[in-house]
Design a protein around this motif. Structure first.
Motif, short mmCIF file in Angstrom:
data_model
loop_
_atom_site.label_atom_id
_atom_site.label_comp_id
_atom_site.label_asym_id
_atom_site.label_seq_id
_atom_site.Cartn_x
_atom_site.Cartn_y
_atom_site.Cartn_z
N GLN A 50 -9.88 51.83 -28.78
CA GLN A 50 -8.88 51.12 -29.58
C GLN A 50 -8.05 52.11 -30.40
O GLN A 50 -6.84 51.95 -30.54
CB GLN A 50 -9.53 50.08 -30.49
CG GLN A 50 -8.53 49.16 -31.17
CD GLN A 50 -7.70 48.37 -30.18
OE1 GLN A 50 -8.20 47.82 -29.21
NE2 GLN A 50 -6.40 48.33 -30.41
N ASN A 109 -4.06 52.52 -30.19
CA ASN A 109 -3.23 52.45 -31.40
C ASN A 109 -2.35 53.69 -31.56
O ASN A 109 -1.17 53.58 -31.91
CB ASN A 109 -4.09 52.23 -32.64
CG ASN A 109 -4.71 50.85 -32.69
OD1 ASN A 109 -4.26 49.93 -32.02
ND2 ASN A 109 -5.77 50.72 -33.47
N GLU A 142 1.93 43.84 -35.00
CA GLU A 142 1.26 44.44 -36.15
C GLU A 142 2.23 44.72 -37.29
O GLU A 142 1.85 44.75 -38.44
CB GLU A 142 0.56 45.73 -35.72
CG GLU A 142 -0.64 45.47 -34.82
CD GLU A 142 -1.35 46.74 -34.40
OE1 GLU A 142 -1.11 47.80 -34.99
OE2 GLU A 142 -2.16 46.65 -33.47
#
Length: 139
Positions: free
Chosen positions: A10, A14, A54
């Motif tokens: 992850q 990101n 996000e």
């Protein structure tokens, strides 16, 4: 152990998504970003969408405004020289203006809403009706 792998994966996603965002704000197309990061265009789009989720729209607008501000500051020293005929300054201005246009999405294809086809069909219909209508004598 699987949890640590998932967290690491992850983190990599990101970081890649952040690179996609930065390259997109720098004016690169999805294809150029994919080539630069060695990922597919579909992955670039997913990462771009991830960053937009996000970072809410207001934050995205703020980032675009920030990038535009930087471009404007970079343009200032070249503008007067460019309009005075300095070819290097003109080339620099054109490159900066190109980045600015990409930043604002001015090169993105417009969505075809079908309006042009509808207007053309309606115009043809009106012309056909006007051509078929014959004046009645004596009226």
């Amino acid at each position: 152990m699987p949890s640590q792998y998932r967290d690491t994966k992850q983190d990599q996603i990101n970081k890649r998504a952040e690179k996609v965002r930065n390259l997109r704000f720098a004016g690169l197309s999805y294809r150029q970003i994919g080539e630069k990061l060695h990922i597919s265009i579909a992955t670039v789009k997913k990462d771009w969408e991830r960053m937009q989720v996000e970072f809410p729209a207001q934050t995205t607008r703020e980032l675009v405004a920030e990038q535009n501000g930087k471009l404007v500051e970079m343009m200032k020293p070249h503008y007067l020289r460019a309009i005075s005929g300095d070819t290097k300054a003109t080339a620099t201005m054109l490159k900066l203006m190109d980045h600015q246009a990409k930043l604002f999405g001015l090169y993105e294809p417009e969505l075809d809403t079908g309006q042009a086809n509808a207007v053309a069909a309606l115009t043809d219909l009106v012309n056909a009706i006007n051509g078929a209508a014959t004046p009645v004598e004596g009226v």
